[in-house]
Design a protein around this motif. Sequence first.
Motif, PDB file in Angstrom:
ATOM      1  N   CYS A  25     -55.028   3.409   7.311  1.00  0.00           N
ATOM      2  CA  CYS A  25     -54.911   3.154   9.064  1.00  0.00           C
ATOM      3  C   CYS A  25     -54.179   1.858   9.031  1.00  0.00           C
ATOM      4  N   ILE A  26     -54.493   0.855   8.493  1.00  0.00           N
ATOM      5  CA  ILE A  26     -53.926  -0.545   8.374  1.00  0.00           C
ATOM      6  C   ILE A  26     -52.282  -0.180   8.381  1.00  0.00           C
ATOM      7  N   GLU A  27     -52.059   0.421   7.166  1.00  0.00           N
ATOM      8  CA  GLU A  27     -50.678   0.450   6.711  1.00  0.00           C
ATOM      9  C   GLU A  27     -50.057   1.282   7.713  1.00  0.00           C
ATOM     10  N   LEU A  81     -54.085   9.797  -3.080  1.00  0.00           N
ATOM     11  CA  LEU A  81     -53.957   8.576  -3.030  1.00  0.00           C
ATOM     12  C   LEU A  81     -52.991   7.810  -3.869  1.00  0.00           C
ATOM     13  N   LEU A  82     -52.649   8.207  -5.121  1.00  0.00           N
ATOM     14  CA  LEU A  82     -51.756   7.803  -5.880  1.00  0.00           C
ATOM     15  C   LEU A  82     -50.333   7.828  -5.184  1.00  0.00           C
ATOM     16  N   TYR A  83     -50.009   9.225  -4.916  1.00  0.00           N
ATOM     17  CA  TYR A  83     -48.775   9.307  -4.202  1.00  0.00           C
ATOM     18  C   TYR A  83     -48.655   8.462  -3.004  1.00  0.00           C
ATOM     19  N   LEU A  84     -49.446   8.279  -2.123  1.00  0.00           N
ATOM     20  CA  LEU A  84     -49.663   7.325  -0.876  1.00  0.00           C
ATOM     21  C   LEU A  84     -49.515   5.833  -1.437  1.00  0.00           C
ATOM     22  N   GLY A  85     -49.931   5.498  -2.449  1.00  0.00           N
ATOM     23  CA  GLY A  85     -50.037   4.258  -2.887  1.00  0.00           C
ATOM     24  C   GLY A  85     -48.619   3.913  -3.369  1.00  0.00           C
ATOM     25  N   ILE A  86     -48.050   4.818  -3.971  1.00  0.00           N
ATOM     26  CA  ILE A  86     -46.619   4.354  -4.790  1.00  0.00           C
ATOM     27  C   ILE A  86     -45.672   4.527  -3.628  1.00  0.00           C
ATOM     28  N   SER A 172     -49.282  -7.041  14.342  1.00  0.00           N
ATOM     29  CA  SER A 172     -47.990  -7.306  14.936  1.00  0.00           C
ATOM     30  C   SER A 172     -47.429  -8.676  14.707  1.00  0.00           C
ATOM     31  N   ARG A 173     -48.428  -9.448  14.818  1.00  0.00           N
ATOM     32  CA  ARG A 173     -47.954 -10.779  14.747  1.00  0.00           C
ATOM     33  C   ARG A 173     -47.111 -11.425  13.484  1.00  0.00           C
ATOM     34  N   LEU A 174     -47.425 -10.392  12.266  1.00  0.00           N
ATOM     35  CA  LEU A 174     -46.991 -10.834  11.010  1.00  0.00           C
ATOM     36  C   LEU A 174     -45.441 -10.814  10.906  1.00  0.00           C
ATOM     37  N   GLY A 175     -44.696 -11.668  10.255  1.00  0.00           N
ATOM     38  CA  GLY A 175     -43.393 -11.453  10.073  1.00  0.00           C
ATOM     39  C   GLY A 175     -43.021 -10.667   8.897  1.00  0.00           C
ATOM     40  N   GLY A 176     -41.727 -10.575   8.727  1.00  0.00           N
ATOM     41  CA  GLY A 176     -41.476  -9.537   7.657  1.00  0.00           C
ATOM     42  C   GLY A 176     -42.048  -9.798   6.432  1.00  0.00           C
ATOM     43  N   ARG A 177     -42.039 -10.886   6.004  1.00  0.00           N
ATOM     44  CA  ARG A 177     -42.770 -11.501   4.585  1.00  0.00           C
ATOM     45  C   ARG A 177     -44.230 -10.874   4.673  1.00  0.00           C
ATOM     46  N   GLY A 178     -44.847 -11.207   5.819  1.00  0.00           N
ATOM     47  CA  GLY A 178     -46.102 -10.964   5.869  1.00  0.00           C
ATOM     48  C   GLY A 178     -46.585  -9.551   5.606  1.00  0.00           C
ATOM     49  N   ASP A 183     -48.131  -4.487   2.603  1.00  0.00           N
ATOM     50  CA  ASP A 183     -47.621  -3.232   1.965  1.00  0.00           C
ATOM     51  C   ASP A 183     -48.018  -3.276   0.644  1.00  0.00           C
ATOM     52  N   ARG A 184     -47.862  -4.408  -0.133  1.00  0.00           N
ATOM     53  CA  ARG A 184     -48.148  -4.624  -1.622  1.00  0.00           C
ATOM     54  C   ARG A 184     -49.713  -4.569  -1.865  1.00  0.00           C
ATOM     55  N   LEU A 185     -50.224  -5.130  -1.101  1.00  0.00           N
ATOM     56  CA  LEU A 185     -51.800  -5.091  -1.072  1.00  0.00           C
ATOM     57  C   LEU A 185     -52.277  -3.558  -0.977  1.00  0.00           C
ATOM     58  N   CYS A 186     -51.813  -3.071   0.211  1.00  0.00           N
ATOM     59  CA  CYS A 186     -52.335  -1.833   0.495  1.00  0.00           C
ATOM     60  C   CYS A 186     -51.824  -0.635  -0.643  1.00  0.00           C
ATOM     61  N   GLY A 187     -50.759  -0.652  -1.176  1.00  0.00           N
ATOM     62  CA  GLY A 187     -50.192   0.038  -2.021  1.00  0.00           C
ATOM     63  C   GLY A 187     -51.202  -0.071  -3.570  1.00  0.00           C
ATOM     64  N   LEU A 188     -51.216  -1.298  -3.935  1.00  0.00           N
ATOM     65  CA  LEU A 188     -52.121  -1.483  -5.127  1.00  0.00           C
ATOM     66  C   LEU A 188     -53.524  -1.163  -5.007  1.00  0.00           C
ATOM     67  N   LEU A 189     -54.142  -1.114  -3.830  1.00  0.00           N
ATOM     68  CA  LEU A 189     -55.498  -0.695  -3.695  1.00  0.00           C
ATOM     69  C   LEU A 189     -55.712   0.651  -3.462  1.00  0.00           C
ATOM     70  N   LEU A 190     -54.865   1.310  -2.888  1.00  0.00           N
ATOM     71  CA  LEU A 190     -54.785   2.842  -2.857  1.00  0.00           C
ATOM     72  C   LEU A 190     -54.618   3.342  -4.405  1.00  0.00           C
ATOM     73  N   ILE A 191     -53.611   2.686  -5.151  1.00  0.00           N
ATOM     74  CA  ILE A 191     -53.507   3.240  -6.626  1.00  0.00           C
ATOM     75  C   ILE A 191     -54.740   2.992  -7.316  1.00  0.00           C
ATOM     76  N   GLY A 192     -55.164   1.771  -7.011  1.00  0.00           N
ATOM     77  CA  GLY A 192     -56.760   1.374  -7.695  1.00  0.00           C
ATOM     78  C   GLY A 192     -57.836   2.379  -7.365  1.00  0.00           C
ATOM     79  N   PHE A 193     -57.756   2.652  -6.084  1.00  0.00           N
ATOM     80  CA  PHE A 193     -58.647   4.000  -5.546  1.00  0.00           C
ATOM     81  C   PHE A 193     -58.741   5.050  -6.287  1.00  0.00           C
ATOM     82  N   ALA A 194     -57.391   5.679  -6.460  1.00  0.00           N
ATOM     83  CA  ALA A 194     -56.889   6.888  -7.097  1.00  0.00           C
ATOM     84  C   ALA A 194     -57.536   6.880  -8.606  1.00  0.00           C
ATOM     85  N   GLY A 195     -57.279   5.690  -9.213  1.00  0.00           N
ATOM     86  CA  GLY A 195     -57.497   5.566 -10.593  1.00  0.00           C
ATOM     87  C   GLY A 195     -59.153   5.492 -10.833  1.00  0.00           C
TER      88      GLY A 195
END
Length: 208
Positions: A25-27, A81-86, A172-178, A183-195
């Motif tokens: 939902c966040i992503e 979840l693995l697919y979505l995380g990657i 929406s207030r986050l810049g490109g770097r934020g 993205d990185r945090l959500c992706g890693l956590l999704l992969i972690g949930f899959a594992g």
Amino acid sequence: MTVFVEAVAIGLAIAAPVGPIGLLCIERTLHHGPARGLATGLGAATADAVYASLGAAGMGVVIGWLTALAAPLALTGSALLLYLGIATLRRPQAAGAAQAKEGGSLLGAYSSALALTLSNPMTILSFIAVFAGLAGGHAPGNGEALLMVLGVFSGSAVWWLLLAYGGGRLLSRLGGRGRRWVDRLCGLLLIGFAGLIAWRVLPTIVAF
């Protein structure tokens, strides 16, 4: 109405903990807007309502069938979840707001979250226990069961509405770097949930 209010609270409690659907939902809110995030949450809320309906009805045959399918469904959810995380980790940084809102559809966001939430059929056992308590230990009547199901869906939907639109304003207030770090945090956590799901399920399959 007391039963309905209590069921709303249960729906909120079930939806609120940060898990894979919350991350999705966040992503999706971050990259496609709050409507896509809300559609994701409503898919999960619909799955909760489906399992709540079965739990309220106390359908023993269906419960046994879902329990027997728990392991393969859980592995399917793990693979999704693995697919979505990657895919999240590999997402290119959007050049602008218009590009960020492209791709996919509301129906796709809804159906993927619905399928992912339904891949955990053991949730129904929790609803059976909760509804037994709400009904005072007896089988709820049709009207009471309907109020319970509507309450669970409403509570869950309210949470996703708040997360998609309230959280969307903050994101929406986050810049490109934020955005990239999210993205990185959500992706890693999704992969972690899959594992984690696969690690819990595979021993039961090997033992069988």
